[in-house]
Design a protein around this motif. Structure first.
Motif, PDB file in Angstrom:
ATOM      1  N   ASN A  87      -4.644  -7.179  -5.924  1.00  0.00           N
ATOM      2  CA  ASN A  87      -3.504  -7.687  -5.814  1.00  0.00           C
ATOM      3  C   ASN A  87      -3.264  -8.166  -4.570  1.00  0.00           C
ATOM      4  OD1 ASN A  87      -2.243  -5.247  -7.215  1.00  0.00           O
ATOM      5  ND2 ASN A  87      -2.708  -3.451  -6.111  1.00  0.00           N
ATOM      6  N   LEU A  88      -4.608  -8.279  -3.558  1.00  0.00           N
ATOM      7  CA  LEU A  88      -4.567  -9.227  -2.003  1.00  0.00           C
ATOM      8  C   LEU A  88      -4.251 -10.526  -2.822  1.00  0.00           C
ATOM      9  CD1 LEU A  88      -7.106  -7.144   0.252  1.00  0.00           C
ATOM     10  CD2 LEU A  88      -4.042  -7.737   0.052  1.00  0.00           C
ATOM     11  N   PHE A  89      -5.637 -10.502  -3.774  1.00  0.00           N
ATOM     12  CA  PHE A  89      -5.209 -11.887  -4.287  1.00  0.00           C
ATOM     13  C   PHE A  89      -4.102 -13.098  -4.930  1.00  0.00           C
ATOM     14  CE2 PHE A  89      -5.986 -14.565  -8.075  1.00  0.00           C
ATOM     15  CZ  PHE A  89      -6.503 -15.152  -8.814  1.00  0.00           C
ATOM     16  N   VAL A  90      -3.523 -11.702  -5.649  1.00  0.00           N
ATOM     17  CA  VAL A  90      -2.294 -12.508  -6.442  1.00  0.00           C
ATOM     18  C   VAL A  90      -1.526 -12.701  -5.214  1.00  0.00           C
ATOM     19  CG1 VAL A  90      -0.509 -11.524  -7.558  1.00  0.00           C
ATOM     20  CG2 VAL A  90      -2.723 -11.056  -8.570  1.00  0.00           C
ATOM     21  N   SER A  91      -1.472 -11.721  -4.207  1.00  0.00           N
ATOM     22  CA  SER A  91      -0.053 -11.791  -3.133  1.00  0.00           C
ATOM     23  C   SER A  91      -0.793 -12.890  -2.639  1.00  0.00           C
ATOM     24  CB  SER A  91      -0.335 -10.941  -2.222  1.00  0.00           C
ATOM     25  OG  SER A  91      -0.174  -9.558  -2.805  1.00  0.00           O
ATOM     26  N   THR A  92      -1.982 -13.480  -1.536  1.00  0.00           N
ATOM     27  CA  THR A  92      -1.722 -14.873  -1.860  1.00  0.00           C
ATOM     28  C   THR A  92      -1.474 -15.625  -2.079  1.00  0.00           C
ATOM     29  OG1 THR A  92      -3.582 -13.338  -0.309  1.00  0.00           O
ATOM     30  CG2 THR A  92      -4.152 -15.992  -0.160  1.00  0.00           C
ATOM     31  N   LEU A  93      -2.429 -15.608  -3.422  1.00  0.00           N
ATOM     32  CA  LEU A  93      -2.387 -16.346  -4.498  1.00  0.00           C
ATOM     33  C   LEU A  93      -0.558 -17.320  -4.078  1.00  0.00           C
ATOM     34  CD1 LEU A  93      -3.884 -17.756  -7.675  1.00  0.00           C
ATOM     35  CD2 LEU A  93      -1.042 -17.487  -7.548  1.00  0.00           C
ATOM     36  N   ILE A  94       0.578 -16.301  -4.670  1.00  0.00           N
ATOM     37  CA  ILE A  94       1.834 -16.589  -4.569  1.00  0.00           C
ATOM     38  C   ILE A  94       2.348 -17.087  -3.719  1.00  0.00           C
ATOM     39  CG2 ILE A  94       4.347 -15.591  -5.564  1.00  0.00           C
ATOM     40  CD1 ILE A  94       2.322 -13.640  -7.524  1.00  0.00           C
ATOM     41  N   ALA A  95       2.035 -16.254  -2.186  1.00  0.00           N
ATOM     42  CA  ALA A  95       2.671 -16.958  -1.010  1.00  0.00           C
ATOM     43  C   ALA A  95       1.864 -18.370  -0.857  1.00  0.00           C
ATOM     44  CB  ALA A  95       1.445 -15.793   0.100  1.00  0.00           C
ATOM     45  N   SER A  96       0.812 -19.278  -0.763  1.00  0.00           N
ATOM     46  CA  SER A  96       0.326 -19.986  -0.758  1.00  0.00           C
ATOM     47  C   SER A  96       1.293 -21.123  -1.417  1.00  0.00           C
ATOM     48  CB  SER A  96      -0.753 -21.330  -1.302  1.00  0.00           C
ATOM     49  OG  SER A  96      -1.271 -20.603  -3.258  1.00  0.00           O
ATOM     50  N   GLY A 102      16.443 -13.563  -2.058  1.00  0.00           N
ATOM     51  CA  GLY A 102      16.718 -14.353  -1.085  1.00  0.00           C
ATOM     52  C   GLY A 102      15.060 -14.084  -0.045  1.00  0.00           C
ATOM     53  N   LEU A 103      14.096 -13.181  -0.755  1.00  0.00           N
ATOM     54  CA  LEU A 103      13.245 -12.173  -0.148  1.00  0.00           C
ATOM     55  C   LEU A 103      11.440 -12.962   0.261  1.00  0.00           C
ATOM     56  CD1 LEU A 103      13.125  -8.643  -1.599  1.00  0.00           C
ATOM     57  CD2 LEU A 103      14.633  -9.145   0.506  1.00  0.00           C
ATOM     58  N   ASP A 104      11.930 -13.937  -0.513  1.00  0.00           N
ATOM     59  CA  ASP A 104      10.571 -14.959  -0.182  1.00  0.00           C
ATOM     60  C   ASP A 104       9.209 -13.663   0.076  1.00  0.00           C
ATOM     61  OD1 ASP A 104      12.355 -17.020  -1.124  1.00  0.00           O
ATOM     62  OD2 ASP A 104      13.095 -17.389   0.862  1.00  0.00           O
ATOM     63  N   HIS A 105       9.178 -14.814   0.543  1.00  0.00           N
ATOM     64  CA  HIS A 105       7.599 -13.470   0.990  1.00  0.00           C
ATOM     65  C   HIS A 105       7.595 -12.533   1.124  1.00  0.00           C
ATOM     66  CE1 HIS A 105       9.357 -14.581   5.211  1.00  0.00           C
ATOM     67  NE2 HIS A 105       8.050 -13.047   5.720  1.00  0.00           N
TER      68      HIS A 105
END
Length: 558
Positions: A279-288, A442-445
């Motif tokens: 889950n953390l990996f996916v969030s970091t990947l998408i946030a990048s 418009g939530l983005d991150h």
């Protein structure tokens, strides 16, 4: 420093019909609260230093290229640490060490500890070498968007290679922590993580001029501070171990049966933790892939959200495990259900007001802690939005740890693993939805923070449902009634704080002394409103809070 053990309730029988959850269960709750106060107090001191560390990072590097690179690079050894060092290994090692200690004596237990130290150190040293060689590919997997920004990918690779030795060092610290915990010594291990923060603060700041002198980026000093802190976490625990009779010496790893048992027990726990880390990996990947700074905004918000989870949730989960284990060993599922209910109700009284307060006060808190140097007002606004949405799931994040410990006490690991994989699927679907079809919101991150909260709530609901099927009734009516009362009191305080901030407008910001006054005033006023409302609503768990505060005050403030 030695923490008093949780006392076993006397006269608890499977068919006892004690009113309101039973006096024995209530006594167990007070004991859990007392010991959680010690562990939570030590954790609080470590987390405060962690906030200072984040302030240093925000002041020097803001939320841009350097901080994004550092956060991704640090997450790589952190992920491996959670999977193979502190998380799964600790869950497998502590019961194995305890069984060896009870059946074969201290000499055999120390031999097991030494063998695990050298075996784990050797294996993770090899992992570090491999990680250094494959660092460019690892970074591309974790943050594919970094390659589009000149120099960002290369800096992240450099920082990853510097911080990889943190992994074996913190693994050794986790073994030392497990031995001390098995011997009933919790305070020093709980304080050990403070050394990581001190290493980054003092070591990082001291090495910045050196990095500048040799033409290296200043953020490299903070990476070196991580390694210094990891070494400190291990070394600070050795005196306590020596006092117990442990002698650390280098040995050649061998096929020790205790180490093999630890390896076998690690497998299911590792799978469950892998789901969480994914889950953390996916969030970091998408946030990048989102606007620059998104990784850092989410990181700073997540760190703040983790403060009450660490102080309250982790402490209660840690000290409730012995009570669960005793009831499970006796086959007393009713007593276990009552202890679970009382522990979760106490957790609600602590985490729900904390979540509402953090959400209401998010902007002044972040401005006070982080808005210095290169961390500007826009960064405060972006981080605040993420924190508000993380707070929706804060109580669930904390409660999952308690429910998971109950499954461990029953010897069942399959149910939490299945629940974790379902949560992973939901998190992935929500993340993709918020940057895809629902991007018009418009939530983005901030959508990633909301996805994490919704996922934690679903995960908790799954665990509660499965545990109820295993134990029988878990006093769901009392849980819901307590939640409604605490939520009402918390929302009353939150509404007042939001109104007060609206009335103050820009006068609440602009200087750290003003922001400190606003945050401190909000804490006192909000706490007073919640306390008064909970007393008016006759929330019985208020009495247990004294049992958490008094031991901490006696232990650390005397």
């Amino acid at each position: 420093m030695r923490v008093v053990h949780v006392r076993e309730g006397r006269g608890v029988k499977p068919n006892d019909h004690a009113p309101a959850g039973g006096r024995a269960a209530d006594g167990e709750t007070h004991a859990i609260a007392r010991d959680a106060g010690i562990v939570g107090g030590a954790t609080l001191l470590s987390r405060v230093l962690g906030l200072v560390r984040e302030q240093v990072m925000a002041s020097w590097f803001g939320a841009g290229l350097a901080s994004d690179a550092f956060n991704v690079a640090f997450r790589i050894p952190n992920l491996l640490r959670d999977l193979f060092a502190e998380g799964a290994m600790s869950a497998a090692f502590v019961p194995t060490f305890t069984a060896t200690l009870q059946r074969e004596g201290r000499a055999a237990a120390w031999a097991l500890g030494r063998q695990l130290l050298v075996t784990l150190g050797l294996v993770l040293a090899i992992v570090c070498v491999a990680g250094g060689l494959f660092a460019p590919w690892l970074v591309k997997v974790f943050a594919p968007g970094f390659g589009a920004i000149d120099g960002k990918l290369e800096l992240t690779v450099l920082l990853t290679r510097v911080m990889l030795p943190f992994l074996p060092l913190v693994a050794l610290a986790a073994v030392a922590m497990g031995m001390l915990n098995a011997l009933g010594r919790f305070a020093v291990p709980a304080l050990a993580p403070a050394l990581l923060n001190l290493g980054m603060i003092l070591g990082g700041l001291a090495l910045m001029p050196v990095c500048g002198a040799v033409g290296q980026p200043a953020i490299l000093a903070m990476a070196a501070g991580v390694v210094i802190g990891g070494l400190g976490q291990f070394l600070v625990q050795l005196p306590s171990l020596r006092a117990e009779g442990f002698e650390f010496r280098l040995e050649w790893p061998r096929a020790h049966p205790g180490v093999q048992r630890v390896a076998r027990l690690m497998a299911p726990a590792t799978i469950g933790l892998a789901a969480t880390q994914f889950n953390l990996f996916v969030s970091t990947l998408i946030a990048s892939l989102l606007p620059q700074g998104s990784v850092s905004w989410l990181w700073y918000a997540f760190r703040l959200m983790q403060l009450p989870i660490g102080v309250f949730g982790v402490a209660l989960a840690t000290v409730s495990l012995p009570a669960f284990s005793r009831a499970a060993a006796a086959g007393d599922h009713r007593s276990m259900a009552r202890t679970l209910s009382s522990t979760v109700r106490l957790l609600m009284v602590l985490t729900v007001p904390a979540a509402v307060w953090l959400a209401a006060m998010s902007r002044p808190v972040i401005a006070l802690l982080y808005e210095h140097g290169r961390f500007g007002g826009a960064d405060t606004t972006a981080t605040s939005g993420a924190l508000v949405l993380y707070c929706i799931g804060l109580p669930a994040f904390a409660a999952v740890g308690v429910f998971t410990r109950a499954f461990y006490a029953l010897g069942e690991t399959a149910a939490p693993v299945r629940a974790s994989f379902i949560a992973v699927a939901l998190n992935l679907a929500l993340n993709l939805a918020f940057i895809g079809p629902l991007r018009r919101l418009g939530l983005d991150h901030m959508g990633l923070a909301l996805a994490a909260s919704l996922t934690s709530i679903l995960n908790l609901a799954q665990l509660a449902f499965l545990l109820r099927r295993r134990l029988g009734p878990i006093e769901g009516g009392r849980l819901v009634l307590t939640l409604l009362k605490v939520l009402a009191a918390s929302l009353l305080a939150g509404a007042f704080l939001v109104w007060a901030l609206w009335a103050l407008a820009d006068r609440a910001y602009g200087h750290w002394t003003t922001e400190l006054g606003v945050v401190a005033g909000g804490l006192v006023i909000g706490g007073a409103i919640v306390w008064g409302a909970l007393r008016a609503l006759r929330v019985e768990e208020l009495g247990s809070l004294t049992g958490m505060v008094v031991p901490f005050a006696r232990r650390f403030l005397r």
